[in-house]
Write an enzyme that holds these catalytic residues in place. Structure first.
Site, mmCIF file in Angstrom:
data_model
loop_
_atom_site.group_PDB
_atom_site.id
_atom_site.type_symbol
_atom_site.label_atom_id
_atom_site.label_comp_id
_atom_site.label_asym_id
_atom_site.label_seq_id
_atom_site.Cartn_x
_atom_site.Cartn_y
_atom_site.Cartn_z
ATOM 1 N N GLU A 1 25.052 30.886 2.559
ATOM 2 C CA GLU A 1 23.794 31.583 2.260
ATOM 3 C C GLU A 1 23.606 32.756 3.225
ATOM 4 O O GLU A 1 23.922 32.623 4.402
ATOM 5 C CB GLU A 1 22.629 30.596 2.384
ATOM 6 C CG GLU A 1 22.715 29.529 1.317
ATOM 7 C CD GLU A 1 21.681 28.416 1.497
ATOM 8 O OE1 GLU A 1 20.788 28.556 2.353
ATOM 9 O OE2 GLU A 1 21.786 27.425 0.776
ATOM 10 N N HIS B 1 17.322 29.000 -2.113
ATOM 11 C CA HIS B 1 17.006 27.930 -1.149
ATOM 12 C C HIS B 1 15.486 27.806 -0.951
ATOM 13 O O HIS B 1 14.964 28.088 0.126
ATOM 14 C CB HIS B 1 17.704 28.193 0.188
ATOM 15 C CG HIS B 1 17.828 26.969 1.037
ATOM 16 N ND1 HIS B 1 18.857 26.745 1.911
ATOM 17 C CD2 HIS B 1 17.023 25.877 1.158
ATOM 18 C CE1 HIS B 1 18.692 25.594 2.529
ATOM 19 N NE2 HIS B 1 17.572 25.041 2.082
ATOM 20 N N ARG C 1 22.833 20.486 0.276
ATOM 21 C CA ARG C 1 23.434 21.565 1.055
ATOM 22 C C ARG C 1 24.603 22.152 0.273
ATOM 23 O O ARG C 1 25.370 21.417 -0.370
ATOM 24 C CB ARG C 1 23.978 21.034 2.393
ATOM 25 C CG ARG C 1 22.932 20.944 3.474
ATOM 26 C CD ARG C 1 22.431 22.319 3.918
ATOM 27 N NE ARG C 1 21.436 22.235 4.946
ATOM 28 C CZ ARG C 1 20.120 22.129 4.748
ATOM 29 N NH1 ARG C 1 19.623 22.109 3.518
ATOM 30 N NH2 ARG C 1 19.283 22.070 5.763
HETATM 31 C C1 GLV Z 1 15.871 22.780 3.957
HETATM 32 O O1 GLV Z 1 16.898 22.967 3.408
HETATM 33 C C2 GLV Z 1 15.665 21.722 4.891
HETATM 34 O O2 GLV Z 1 16.659 21.161 5.391
HETATM 35 O O3 GLV Z 1 14.515 21.422 5.166
#
Ligand code: GLV
Length: 328
Positions: free
Chosen positions: A268, A286, A239
């Protein structure tokens, strides 16, 4: 009334468009309200808020905060698409008696694959080399020599399911592996370090595979980056909140570390200028779990959590903080 008729009467709020046909799949089963299409949310909540019994949301887009949960007095479940669930105020959900579910397991290998791709892209400068070729520079100038993965020691911050899948892949690359997590894990042979700084000190690659929690917020800060060192590579598929992005921009600008490969960012889809501008950063939007196959599996699990809750009260993947709300 048949089970499917009973489900059709249950109102589910979908907070944002969820890819892989999840919204459409839910529409075939439940009564679905698309929050992002409501022109007047206050009027919508006044009319429908009291009937909403489930939320479907996604970690990749938007948040389910306490103020939303409080507007839904009949809420029983929040099913999130994604393994991380920092997009949901889990404490507020638990207080309201609503189970939160996520989609773990099905995305582990995909995300670990991406981590390896990002690691190699960052160290061997694959995107930069490709840009060099596409710009027509090859006939005039050979691409610069890159740093190497050979001989490196890789620290994994967060040795959960994804961290372990990354470690298994790294074994194939013949590098040394170490880790930091809250506790040393029984049966894990890799050396454990008691904090992020000690791990960074002992390694020259740091791969973040931890969840975004209050505990991990800005865990990778200026002292950790300094400990990683001038030859250090930071890779983050966990993250964005785990990295102090101001400190990272400064560390890259001043050569405190060598390069960063990032799939996740603190705010983001905003990406800090200093990261975009840096010639040795490799930045992805991401996409860790983002293959068609894996998103389909995540979507199916999200739908299953909702269907099971409303049929037999046994959603397959409740998050630990609300697992006590699942009967039995
Ligand atoms: C993506 O970042 C997830 O948490 O699946």
């Amino acid at each position: 009334m048949t089970a499917s008729n009973a489900l059709q009467r249950i109102a589910i709020l979908v907070t944002a468009p969820i890819r892989s046909g999840v919204t459409e799949a839910l529409e075939a089963i439940f009564t679905v309200h698309r929050l992002w299409e409501q022109d007047d949310p206050d009027a919508f909540f006044a009319t429908h808020g009291a009937q909403i019994r489930g939320i479907a949301t996604t970690t990749l887009f938007g948040k389910v905060r306490a103020d939303l949960i409080e507007r839904l007095p009949a809420l029983e479940i929040i099913a999130s698409f994604g393994v991380g669930y920092d997009n949901v105020d889990v404490a507020a959900a638990a207080k309201a008696g609503a189970v939160v579910t996520n989609t773990p397991g099905v995305l582990v290998d995909e995300t670990a694959d991406l981590a390896m791709g990002l690691l190699l892209a960052t160290i061997r400068q694959i995107p930069q080399a490709e840009r060099h070729l596409r710009a027509g520079l090859w006939p005039r100038e050979r691409f610069r020599l890159s740093p190497s993965l050979r001989g490196r020691r890789v620290g994994i911050l967060g040795l959960g399911a994804i961290g372990k899948a990354i470690a298994r892949r790294l074994e194939g690359f013949g590098v040394e592996i170490a880790y930091h997590g809250r506790t040393r894990q029984e049966g894990v042979e890799y050396p454990w370090y008691p904090d992020a700084r000690a791990l960074a000190q002992a390694c020259d690659v740091l791969i973040i595979a931890a969840p975004g929690t209050a505990e991990t917020e800005k865990l990778v800060d200026a002292p950790v980056l300094e400990a990683l060192g001038r030859d250090g590579i930071l890779v983050n598929i966990g993250r964005g909140s785990i990295v102090d992005e101001d400190a990272l921009e400064a560390a890259l600008a001043h050569g405190t570390i060598l390069a960063a490969g990032l799939d996740v960012f603190a705010h983001e889809p905003q990406v800090p200028e200093g990261l975009l501008a840096h010639p040795r950063s490799v930045l992805l939007p991401h996409v860790g779990s983002g293959s068609e196959r894996t998103h389909a599996a995540m979507g199916a699990l999200q739908v299953e959590n909702l269907v099971r809750w409303f049929t037999d009260r046994v959603p397959p993947t409740p998050v630990p903080e609300t697992a006590h709300l699942v009967p039995g």
